[in-house]
Write an enzyme that holds these catalytic residues in place. Structure first.
Site, PDB file in Angstrom:
ATOM      1  N   HIS A 251     -25.784 -57.601   2.215  1.00 62.86           N
ATOM      2  CA  HIS A 251     -25.619 -57.609   3.671  1.00 62.86           C
ATOM      3  C   HIS A 251     -25.582 -56.221   4.310  1.00 62.86           C
ATOM      4  CE1 HIS A 251     -21.470 -56.763   2.510  1.00 62.86           C
ATOM      5  NE2 HIS A 251     -21.268 -56.339   3.741  1.00 62.86           N
TER       6      HIS A 251
HETATM    7  C1  UD1 Z   1     -19.015 -56.521   8.649  1.00 62.45           C
HETATM    8  C2  UD1 Z   1     -18.418 -55.154   8.334  1.00 62.45           C
HETATM    9  C3  UD1 Z   1     -18.752 -54.778   6.898  1.00 62.45           C
HETATM   10  C4  UD1 Z   1     -18.316 -55.864   5.940  1.00 62.45           C
HETATM   11  C5  UD1 Z   1     -18.949 -57.180   6.368  1.00 62.45           C
HETATM   12  C6  UD1 Z   1     -18.542 -58.320   5.486  1.00 62.45           C
HETATM   13  C7  UD1 Z   1     -18.298 -53.539  10.189  1.00 62.45           C
HETATM   14  C8  UD1 Z   1     -18.924 -52.315  10.738  1.00 62.45           C
HETATM   15  N1  UD1 Z   1     -18.996 -54.120   9.167  1.00 62.45           N
HETATM   16  O1  UD1 Z   1     -20.431 -56.405   8.562  1.00 62.45           O
HETATM   17  O2  UD1 Z   1     -18.076 -53.581   6.565  1.00 62.45           O
HETATM   18  O3  UD1 Z   1     -18.733 -55.524   4.633  1.00 62.45           O
HETATM   19  O4  UD1 Z   1     -18.526 -57.463   7.723  1.00 62.45           O
HETATM   20  O5  UD1 Z   1     -19.232 -59.483   5.832  1.00 62.45           O
HETATM   21  O6  UD1 Z   1     -17.253 -53.946  10.623  1.00 62.45           O
HETATM   22  N2  UD1 Z   1     -22.720 -63.067  12.167  1.00 62.45           N
HETATM   23  C9  UD1 Z   1     -22.710 -64.428  12.312  1.00 62.45           C
HETATM   24  N3  UD1 Z   1     -21.522 -65.081  12.156  1.00 62.45           N
HETATM   25  C10 UD1 Z   1     -20.370 -64.453  11.865  1.00 62.45           C
HETATM   26  C11 UD1 Z   1     -20.397 -63.057  11.739  1.00 62.45           C
HETATM   27  C12 UD1 Z   1     -21.559 -62.379  11.882  1.00 62.45           C
HETATM   28  O7  UD1 Z   1     -23.726 -65.044  12.576  1.00 62.45           O
HETATM   29  O8  UD1 Z   1     -19.323 -65.128  11.722  1.00 62.45           O
HETATM   30  C13 UD1 Z   1     -24.002 -62.337  12.296  1.00 62.45           C
HETATM   31  C14 UD1 Z   1     -24.317 -61.899  13.697  1.00 62.45           C
HETATM   32  O9  UD1 Z   1     -25.692 -61.966  13.857  1.00 62.45           O
HETATM   33  C15 UD1 Z   1     -23.867 -60.452  13.709  1.00 62.45           C
HETATM   34  C16 UD1 Z   1     -24.199 -60.018  12.294  1.00 62.45           C
HETATM   35  O10 UD1 Z   1     -23.952 -61.166  11.489  1.00 62.45           O
HETATM   36  O11 UD1 Z   1     -24.514 -59.705  14.682  1.00 62.45           O
HETATM   37  C17 UD1 Z   1     -23.388 -58.855  11.804  1.00 62.45           C
HETATM   38  O12 UD1 Z   1     -21.984 -59.124  11.941  1.00 62.45           O
HETATM   39  P1  UD1 Z   1     -20.967 -57.893  12.091  1.00 62.45           P
HETATM   40  O13 UD1 Z   1     -19.570 -58.371  12.117  1.00 62.45           O
HETATM   41  O14 UD1 Z   1     -21.409 -57.016  13.201  1.00 62.45           O
HETATM   42  O15 UD1 Z   1     -21.220 -57.034  10.775  1.00 62.45           O
HETATM   43  P2  UD1 Z   1     -21.378 -57.491   9.250  1.00 62.45           P
HETATM   44  O16 UD1 Z   1     -22.757 -57.177   8.803  1.00 62.45           O
HETATM   45  O17 UD1 Z   1     -20.871 -58.870   9.003  1.00 62.45           O
END
Ligand code: UD1
Length: 362
Positions: A207
């Site tokens: 991821h």
């Molecule tokens: C975040 C953390 C990362 C951690 C990871 C674990 C930061 C900067 N990054 O990254 O350190 O390793 O979580 O998973 O805080 N999304 C969904 N549903 C959800 C959550 C996310 O669809 O419940 C999708 C959305 O499109 C979102 C993308 O995932 O834009 C990224 O989510 P985000 O929380 O921004 O960062 P992660 O890549 O999950």
């Protein structure tokens, strides 16, 4: 009665706060421990399922911030969280790990003169292109109590000039959750429900933006996995970020049926998959630690790790983002050429006990 508030937001936070929350219940006559969920992760399979699996009650507050750019997400957490702190006036804020919710919560609390305790402090990848590294450095710089999982954390904090009296080597709360959940993990039916035999599959998770936000990089990794799938089944629970990118790039549709793509998997089911895998391929931070504890070989698709102990004495191999190195490690491991690994000091299931002892005595 003291009031402590913890902030969590993303999937890897939940298994870190669970043992701390359960430990504070032992002090319930003197400490009230509340949990605020920022809503950074909101899908049921990225969030709620962990509260259920880890036996912790639903969060006391939910800011429901959802996704957004780093600035939008961090700012929205800060705006919502300030209101919670104004209303609750806790004596201490506890933050874990390195996600956007960690730095956002710490910053709001410190500006209100509320002391901050950071669990999993001091880890450094020395790669400031990673959002997590910025979050770690800044959170540590303003924290009052820094709880460390491995010796490198102490060394890094001391080099940055943190006063020794603020640093506590207490072990690894993520491993606490693993130790406490072992019975439930061993009882998970996930292997039979996915049609898997023990030690006969590779488990893969990806991821990190460097691996999954770039079409060419992700395509190369998937092609390499496809070549392994000729010999071994691969189970690949797909993170929402990775799923969205595969769809947008239009890739991953013509891969071997031996690669089993699934939705994100709950805590106990996932750890059962880790425990019984021939090896794992990942770019996660926490999985590097969980595999080291379980003695399962782990090939990490990153150029660096902020958890060097997992490479030095654990079961982790750093492959970088070079897929030929990945292929070399995987071939060796599948041929039985596996390095010996040991469990790092204080990764014994008692980190939360040590942390709560410190925090209740201040
Ligand atoms: C975040 C953390 C990362 C951690 C990871 C674990 C930061 C900067 N990054 O990254 O350190 O390793 O979580 O998973 O805080 N999304 C969904 N549903 C959800 C959550 C996310 O669809 O419940 C999708 C959305 O499109 C979102 C993308 O995932 O834009 C990224 O989510 P985000 O929380 O921004 O960062 P992660 O890549 O999950």
């Amino acid at each position: 009665m003291k009031k402590f508030l913890s902030v969590v937001g993303a999937r890897p936070n939940f298994m870190k706060i669970a043992p701390v929350h359960l430990e504070f219940l032992k002090y319930k006559d003197s400490v009230q421990h509340l949990i605020c969920h920022t809503g950074q992760h909101y899908d049921e399979k990225m969030s709620k399922i962990f509260f259920d699996d880890l036996n912790i009650s639903p969060p006391d507050f939910n800011l429901n911030v959802g996704s957004g750019s780093h600035s939008v997400q961090t700012a929205n957490i800060m705006i919502g969280f300030e209101k919670v702190l104004i209303a609750e006036k806790p004596d201490l804020l506890i933050v874990v790990g390195d996600v956007n919710s960690t730095i956002a919560g710490s910053l709001v609390a410190k500006k209100m003169n509320i002391p901050v305790a950071h669990i999993e402090a001091g880890l450094r990848s020395f790669d400031r292109t990673m959002p997590e590294e910025i979050n770690r450095v800044l959170t540590d710089a303003i924290s009052d109590y820094l709880f460390v999982t491995e010796q490198s954390g102490i060394d890094n904090l001391e080099k940055e000039g943190v006063d020794k009296s603020k640093i506590f080597f207490t072990g690894n709360v993520m491993i606490d959750s693993l130790v406490h959940s072992m019975k439930k993990i061993d009882e998970s039916p996930v292997l039979s429900s996915l049609g898997l035999a023990k030690h006969d599959y590779i488990l893969c998770t990806l991821h990190r933006p460097t691996n999954v936000d770039n079409k060419a990089a992700l395509e190369k990794i998937l092609a390499t996995l496809n070549s392994f799938a000729e010999k071994k089944k691969i189970v690949f629970p797909v993170h929402p970020r990775t799923r969205a990118n595969m769809k947008e790039f239009g890739i991953g549709n013509d891969l071997s049926p031996n690669i089993l793509f699934t939705d994100p998997i709950g805590y106990c089911d996932f750890l059962r998959l880790v425990k019984n895998a021939s090896l794992t391929i990942t770019d996660s931070g926490g999985i590097q630690e969980e595999t080291t504890y379980l003695g399962v070989p782990c090939v990490t698709l990153r150029d660096n790790t902020e958890r060097p102990i997992t490479v030095q004495i654990g079961s982790n191999y750093l492959a970088g983002t070079d897929v030929s190195k990945l292929a070399g490690f995987v071939t060796n491991i599948l041929n039985g050429d596996i390095k010996k690994s040991i469990v790092p000091p204080l990764w014994d299931g008692k980190a939360a006990e040590r942390i709560c002892r410190v925090l209740t005595s201040i």
